[in-house]
Motif scaffolding. Structure first.
Motif, PDB file in Angstrom:
ATOM      1  N   VAL A 245       6.369   9.235   4.228  1.00  0.00           N
ATOM      2  CA  VAL A 245       5.414   9.997   3.429  1.00  0.00           C
ATOM      3  C   VAL A 245       4.388   9.090   2.769  1.00  0.00           C
ATOM      4  N   TRP A 246       4.861   8.052   2.109  1.00  0.00           N
ATOM      5  CA  TRP A 246       3.987   7.196   1.304  1.00  0.00           C
ATOM      6  C   TRP A 246       3.481   5.968   2.052  1.00  0.00           C
ATOM      7  N   GLY A 247       3.899   5.776   3.276  1.00  0.00           N
ATOM      8  CA  GLY A 247       3.514   4.568   3.999  1.00  0.00           C
ATOM      9  C   GLY A 247       4.463   3.437   3.648  1.00  0.00           C
ATOM     10  N   GLU A 248       4.461   3.038   2.363  1.00  0.00           N
ATOM     11  CA  GLU A 248       5.407   2.061   1.839  1.00  0.00           C
ATOM     12  C   GLU A 248       5.918   2.577   0.509  1.00  0.00           C
ATOM     13  N   ILE A 249       7.160   2.264   0.218  1.00  0.00           N
ATOM     14  CA  ILE A 249       7.737   2.680  -1.049  1.00  0.00           C
ATOM     15  C   ILE A 249       8.100   1.431  -1.850  1.00  0.00           C
ATOM     16  N   ILE A 250       7.770   1.430  -3.141  1.00  0.00           N
ATOM     17  CA  ILE A 250       8.007   0.268  -3.991  1.00  0.00           C
ATOM     18  C   ILE A 250       9.512   0.068  -4.167  1.00  0.00           C
TER      19      ILE A 250
ATOM     20  N   ILE B 260       0.863  -1.187   0.000  1.00  0.00           N
ATOM     21  CA  ILE B 260       0.000   0.000   0.000  1.00  0.00           C
ATOM     22  C   ILE B 260       0.894   1.230   0.000  1.00  0.00           C
ATOM     23  N   THR B 261       0.915   1.940  -1.115  1.00  0.00           N
ATOM     24  CA  THR B 261       1.768   3.121  -1.248  1.00  0.00           C
ATOM     25  C   THR B 261       0.903   4.316  -1.628  1.00  0.00           C
ATOM     26  N   GLY B 262       0.901   5.319  -0.775  1.00  0.00           N
ATOM     27  CA  GLY B 262       0.073   6.493  -1.031  1.00  0.00           C
ATOM     28  C   GLY B 262      -1.400   6.172  -1.163  1.00  0.00           C
ATOM     29  N   GLY B 263      -1.853   5.127  -0.445  1.00  0.00           N
ATOM     30  CA  GLY B 263      -3.255   4.726  -0.503  1.00  0.00           C
ATOM     31  C   GLY B 263      -3.591   3.808  -1.655  1.00  0.00           C
ATOM     32  N   GLU B 264      -2.643   3.525  -2.534  1.00  0.00           N
ATOM     33  CA  GLU B 264      -2.864   2.650  -3.682  1.00  0.00           C
ATOM     34  C   GLU B 264      -2.386   1.235  -3.364  1.00  0.00           C
ATOM     35  N   ASN B 265      -3.198   0.228  -3.740  1.00  0.00           N
ATOM     36  CA  ASN B 265      -2.813  -1.168  -3.563  1.00  0.00           C
ATOM     37  C   ASN B 265      -2.004  -1.637  -4.769  1.00  0.00           C
ATOM     38  N   VAL B 266      -0.889  -2.304  -4.503  1.00  0.00           N
ATOM     39  CA  VAL B 266      -0.008  -2.782  -5.574  1.00  0.00           C
ATOM     40  C   VAL B 266       0.273  -4.263  -5.373  1.00  0.00           C
ATOM     41  N   ASP B 267       0.032  -5.055  -6.421  1.00  0.00           N
ATOM     42  CA  ASP B 267       0.404  -6.464  -6.423  1.00  0.00           C
ATOM     43  C   ASP B 267       1.858  -6.579  -6.881  1.00  0.00           C
ATOM     44  N   PRO B 268       2.784  -7.049  -6.036  1.00  0.00           N
ATOM     45  CA  PRO B 268       4.190  -7.107  -6.450  1.00  0.00           C
ATOM     46  C   PRO B 268       4.453  -8.017  -7.638  1.00  0.00           C
ATOM     47  N   ALA B 269       3.658  -9.089  -7.793  1.00  0.00           N
ATOM     48  CA  ALA B 269       3.898 -10.029  -8.891  1.00  0.00           C
ATOM     49  C   ALA B 269       3.781  -9.352 -10.251  1.00  0.00           C
ATOM     50  N   GLU B 270       2.876  -8.388 -10.363  1.00  0.00           N
ATOM     51  CA  GLU B 270       2.701  -7.678 -11.629  1.00  0.00           C
ATOM     52  C   GLU B 270       3.990  -6.970 -12.041  1.00  0.00           C
ATOM     53  N   ILE B 271       4.678  -6.366 -11.077  1.00  0.00           N
ATOM     54  CA  ILE B 271       5.909  -5.633 -11.366  1.00  0.00           C
ATOM     55  C   ILE B 271       7.073  -6.600 -11.595  1.00  0.00           C
TER      56      ILE B 271
END
Length: 523
Positions: A456-461, A423-434
């Protein structure tokens, strides 16, 4: 928790004697009675016929009974791949004991936890694990038995033959047969309890979902302590009367040699195995013509890897499975192997699937949500862990923790793990896609994507890569921009010599914490 206290779905197949073929391994024994002279297992220079396999199963059952193992007792086997694992497994089942295979990658502390968790009756070891077995915490008071005779050790060992084999135990469908420990996401491993009925129907699902034939020669070089190697191919091949080529571990060069030497027709592989085989010098000229297909699993299969093997005439059949499902859930058709690389195939015939939103409501085809699984092959629960059982097994459905969707053809497509969502900046990201895109960048040999804490972002990719020194973060970002939304672009690049993976190639994300201030990082 014993078999009687394990939460189980109502199979409707119970009763004092179950039914013919129900007992785990019984179909292997019946196959041996019908074709005793055919080769069942090849291991190194050893060839074991079905008749010899049956004799050894019966002898091991008598031996375990003499050692005090009774119906319901737990037998733990700590060993590398070898025929005696299957022999001890089926022998345990024959006398009503519960079997747990543990691979040699497990440290003694984990083995000690498993012994304690199960209140194990005996510990089986191989010559390779006997020293480690003696160092297992809490092993004092638990008899240690050897899978084969060790000349310099006075350990009781499995015999090859005994007159008057032990009588056969007749289980109910809901009684426990196998407990397999999964690494989980944190803390101690959890023991997945698979009943005789669940394993029987997993076999039905597998044989209906995969084109396994009586003349198949199946190469098994991933640990039998994992249900993919054990139940999807090894057991199913023996049910059909084929031959299992068993190797103690995967070696890319040796694997290619074995395919040609034994005319291997089927095998299981995770993406890293197929990649390493393709990197072996001489791969282009290697003879893989005997392969009818390779079953892929353990991690999402990159499309370019599927295409590479398809160019050799070998379909890679992506599948989806879970230890808690025995493991068979879905299989890709051979005709779709190259055309639908993102698909894990249609659900197995005895398997029901739902895709649900965060609030538990069903989602239409094409929309991503959590994958729920139901069927007679589903595990009873987690051994001795009612809390974890209640969290995962909900009103007859297994909550997989995986995210995916059903496409227009009814195929299951897995997009990632719910528990791995960043969860980065409120957006959900599936790591497998990247990750699928990162590994396509020149010079990157392996990759994982994780979220690092950020004020700032909570989590950073963050992309954690095994790569050549020439890879630069800015160039990687430029490569990814046409394919990903801006918030999905990695903003940190970490380099490692290797990534932590399980014995079957599954990425262990929880171990990808920053290892030191000296870890190469680009921001």
């Amino acid at each position: 928790m014993d078999a009687s206290s394990t939460p189980t779905p109502d199979s409707g197949l119970g009763g004092p004697a179950g039914f013919t073929g129900l007992r785990y391994g019984e179909l292997v024994e019946r196959r041996a009675e019908r074709q005793p002279h055919r080769t069942a297992i090849i291991h190194g220079d050893e060839r074991i016929s079905y008749g010899q396999l049956l004799d050894r199963i019966r002898a091991a059952a008598s031996f375990l009974t003499e050692q005090g193992v009774r119906p319901g007792d737990r037998v733990v086997c700590y060993s590398e791949n070898r025929p005696e694992i299957l022999i001890a497994l089926y022998a345990s089942s024959r006398i009503g004991a519960v079997f747990t295979p543990v691979g040699i990658a497990s440290p003694p502390t984990d083995v000690g936890y498993i012994l304690q968790d199960l209140s194990a009756r005996v510990l089986l070891v191989s010559p390779h694990t006997v020293d480690a077995g003696r160092e297992v915490p809490g092993v004092d008071g638990i008899p240690i038995l050897s899978l084969e005779k060790v000349h310099d050790l006075a350990l009781p060992h499995l015999p090859a033959y005994v007159p008057g084999p032990a009588p056969e135990h007749r289980p109910t469908a809901d009684s426990a047969a196998l407990v397999v420990y999964t690494s989980g996401t944190s803390g101690h491993p959890k023991g997945v309890t698979l009943s005789h009925g669940a394993l029987f129907f997993n076999g039905v699902n597998t044989l209906l979902g995969l084109d396994i034939v009586a003349d198949d020669v199946t190469l098994v070089n991933t640990p039998l302590s994992h249900v993919a190697a054990l139940n999807t191919l090894a057991v199913a091949t023996l049910y059909k009367g084929g031959t299992v080529v068993l190797d103690s571990k995967f070696d890319a060069g040796r694997c290619l040699q074995q395919i040609e030497q034994f005319a291997v027709t089927t095998m299981f592989a995770v993406p890293s195995m197929l990649t390493l085989m393709a990197q072996v010098p001489g791969f282009t000229d290697a003879n893989t013509s005997s392969l009818r297909w390779i079953l892929g699993g353990g991690a999402p299969m990159p499309p370019e890897l599927v295409a590479l093997w398809a160019s050799r005439g070998v379909p890679v059949l992506a599948s989806y499975g879970l230890t808690e499902a025995g493991p068979s859930v879905s299989f890709r058709r051979a005709t779709d192997a190259a055309l639908k690389s993102a698909s894990s195939g249609t659900p197995a015939l005895l398997t029901d699937l739902r895709i649900v939103s965060d609030d538990g409501s069903d989602l239409p085809p094409g929309q991503v949500g959590e994958v729920l699984v139901r069927g007679p092959h589903i595990a009873s629960g987690y051994w001795g862990n009612e809390t974890a059982t209640a969290e995962t097994f909900r009103q007859g459905w297994l909550a997989s923790g995986d995210r995916g969707f059903i496409d227009v053809d009814g195929d299951l497509c897995i997009t990632g793990r719910s528990k791995e969502i960043i969860i980065t900046g409120g957006e959900n990201v599936d790591p497998a896609e990247i990750e699928h895109l990162v590994v396509q960048y020149p010079g990157i040999r392996d990759a994982a994507v994780v979220g690092r804490p950020d004020p700032v972002w909570g989590e950073i990719i963050t992309a954690v890569v095994v790569c050549d020194d020439t890879v630069e973060l800015e160039e990687l970002q430029q490569f990814l921009r046409p394919h990903l939304a801006k918030f999905k672009i990695p903003r940190v690049l970490e380099r490692r010599e290797s990534l932590p993976r399980s014995p079957v190639g599954k990425l262990l994300r929880r171990e990808l914490t920053p290892i030191s201030q000296d870890t190469p990082v680009q921001r």
